[in-house]
Design an enzyme around this catalytic site. Structure first.
Site, PDB file in Angstrom:
ATOM      1  N   TYR A  26      95.164 -17.524  20.330  1.00  0.00           N
ATOM      2  CA  TYR A  26      96.330 -17.848  21.084  1.00  0.00           C
ATOM      3  C   TYR A  26      96.321 -17.466  22.592  1.00  0.00           C
ATOM      4  O   TYR A  26      96.985 -18.222  23.218  1.00  0.00           O
ATOM      5  CB  TYR A  26      97.473 -17.463  20.226  1.00  0.00           C
ATOM      6  CG  TYR A  26      98.714 -17.554  20.656  1.00  0.00           C
ATOM      7  CD1 TYR A  26      99.369 -18.718  20.811  1.00  0.00           C
ATOM      8  CD2 TYR A  26      99.544 -16.438  21.595  1.00  0.00           C
ATOM      9  CE1 TYR A  26     100.736 -18.743  21.189  1.00  0.00           C
ATOM     10  CE2 TYR A  26     100.696 -16.634  22.201  1.00  0.00           C
ATOM     11  CZ  TYR A  26     101.321 -17.741  22.017  1.00  0.00           C
ATOM     12  OH  TYR A  26     102.485 -18.013  22.494  1.00  0.00           O
ATOM     13  N   GLU A  27      96.026 -16.165  22.637  1.00  0.00           N
ATOM     14  CA  GLU A  27      96.148 -15.780  24.252  1.00  0.00           C
ATOM     15  C   GLU A  27      94.815 -16.068  25.224  1.00  0.00           C
ATOM     16  O   GLU A  27      94.711 -15.995  26.258  1.00  0.00           O
ATOM     17  CB  GLU A  27      96.076 -14.347  24.329  1.00  0.00           C
ATOM     18  CG  GLU A  27      97.216 -13.851  23.386  1.00  0.00           C
ATOM     19  CD  GLU A  27      97.367 -12.158  23.618  1.00  0.00           C
ATOM     20  OE1 GLU A  27      96.328 -11.618  23.575  1.00  0.00           O
ATOM     21  OE2 GLU A  27      98.436 -11.680  23.362  1.00  0.00           O
ATOM     22  N   VAL A  88     102.086 -13.332  14.628  1.00  0.00           N
ATOM     23  CA  VAL A  88     102.643 -14.041  13.181  1.00  0.00           C
ATOM     24  C   VAL A  88     102.069 -15.407  13.246  1.00  0.00           C
ATOM     25  O   VAL A  88     101.742 -16.092  14.418  1.00  0.00           O
ATOM     26  CB  VAL A  88     104.019 -14.244  13.213  1.00  0.00           C
ATOM     27  CG1 VAL A  88     104.714 -14.847  12.336  1.00  0.00           C
ATOM     28  CG2 VAL A  88     104.625 -12.774  13.268  1.00  0.00           C
ATOM     29  N   GLY A  94     109.656 -18.439  12.964  1.00  0.00           N
ATOM     30  CA  GLY A  94     110.855 -18.631  12.472  1.00  0.00           C
ATOM     31  C   GLY A  94     111.579 -18.059  11.253  1.00  0.00           C
ATOM     32  O   GLY A  94     112.470 -17.958  11.083  1.00  0.00           O
ATOM     33  N   GLY A  98     108.452 -11.485  13.079  1.00  0.00           N
ATOM     34  CA  GLY A  98     108.106 -10.735  14.302  1.00  0.00           C
ATOM     35  C   GLY A  98     109.358  -9.844  14.497  1.00  0.00           C
ATOM     36  O   GLY A  98     109.075  -8.604  14.645  1.00  0.00           O
ATOM     37  N   TYR A 132     111.340 -11.057  23.149  1.00  0.00           N
ATOM     38  CA  TYR A 132     111.651  -9.745  23.459  1.00  0.00           C
ATOM     39  C   TYR A 132     112.761  -9.606  24.154  1.00  0.00           C
ATOM     40  O   TYR A 132     113.646  -8.670  23.980  1.00  0.00           O
ATOM     41  CB  TYR A 132     110.370  -9.379  24.142  1.00  0.00           C
ATOM     42  CG  TYR A 132     109.021  -9.567  23.683  1.00  0.00           C
ATOM     43  CD1 TYR A 132     108.897  -9.378  21.880  1.00  0.00           C
ATOM     44  CD2 TYR A 132     107.995  -9.757  24.336  1.00  0.00           C
ATOM     45  CE1 TYR A 132     107.869  -9.500  21.611  1.00  0.00           C
ATOM     46  CE2 TYR A 132     106.908 -10.003  23.675  1.00  0.00           C
ATOM     47  CZ  TYR A 132     106.628  -9.768  22.185  1.00  0.00           C
ATOM     48  OH  TYR A 132     105.305  -9.849  21.649  1.00  0.00           O
TER      49      TYR A 132
END
Length: 163
Positions: A26-27, A88, A94, A98, A132
């Site tokens: 993902y990153e 997640v 959703g 998290g 965040y």
């Protein structure tokens, strides 16, 4: 609540490793992953654990994790919790996993008399940054991360002989 949070156990090592690989993907940092299951098991569940893991479960399936460890603030004179990884799986986002993981970390920080809970986030990750901020996190823009690793770490270690 349909999401439950639990402490990881040694049998979770494959799941933890899979989450780390998914997070790295993902990153866009998969090429940086050097960890393997054996090394993770040693440092998470061995004789001297260096970090802890929480697992988020939904309907009997692990859907996310948080890997964290203690740091220490000399200014506060107290420990803190540092969140290394929070992830997640996309299909479970959703559901509140998290937020539940971060809430449990905040509870642990308070229980352990920590002055703060902190983590890094990639500056391009706008969805996570917005999430965040919605929880009350604030950026520490005046700080710049510094790192020494690889050959630079070896060179620094040999710069001053041990007496």
């Amino acid at each position: 609540m349909s999401v439950t949070i639990r402490e990881a156990v040694p049998a979770d090592i494959g799941t933890i490793y899979a989450f780390i690989l998914a997070l790295a993907d993902y990153e866009k940092l998969s090429h940086q992953v050097k960890a393997d299951r054996e090394t993770l098991a040693k440092y998470l569940f061995g004789p001297r654990p260096m970090a802890e893991v929480l697992i988020a479960d939904h309907e009997g399936k692990a859907i996310g994790f948080a890997l964290f460890f203690h740091n220490f603030s000399t200014f506060e004179g107290r420990p803190g919790l540092y969140l290394e990884d929070l992830f997640v799986i996309p299909e479970a986002r959703g559901l509140g996993a998290g937020k539940a993981l971060l809430s449990r970390l905040a509870q642990l920080a308070i229980k352990r008399d920590c002055a703060r809970l902190e983590w890094w986030v990639l500056d391009w990750n706008a969805p996570s940054i917005a999430f965040y901020r919605s929880l009350g996190a604030r950026p520490m823009d005046e700080w710049t991360v510094q790192r020494v690793d690889g050959e630079a770490l070896n060179a620094l270690a040999s710069a001053h002989p041990v007496s």
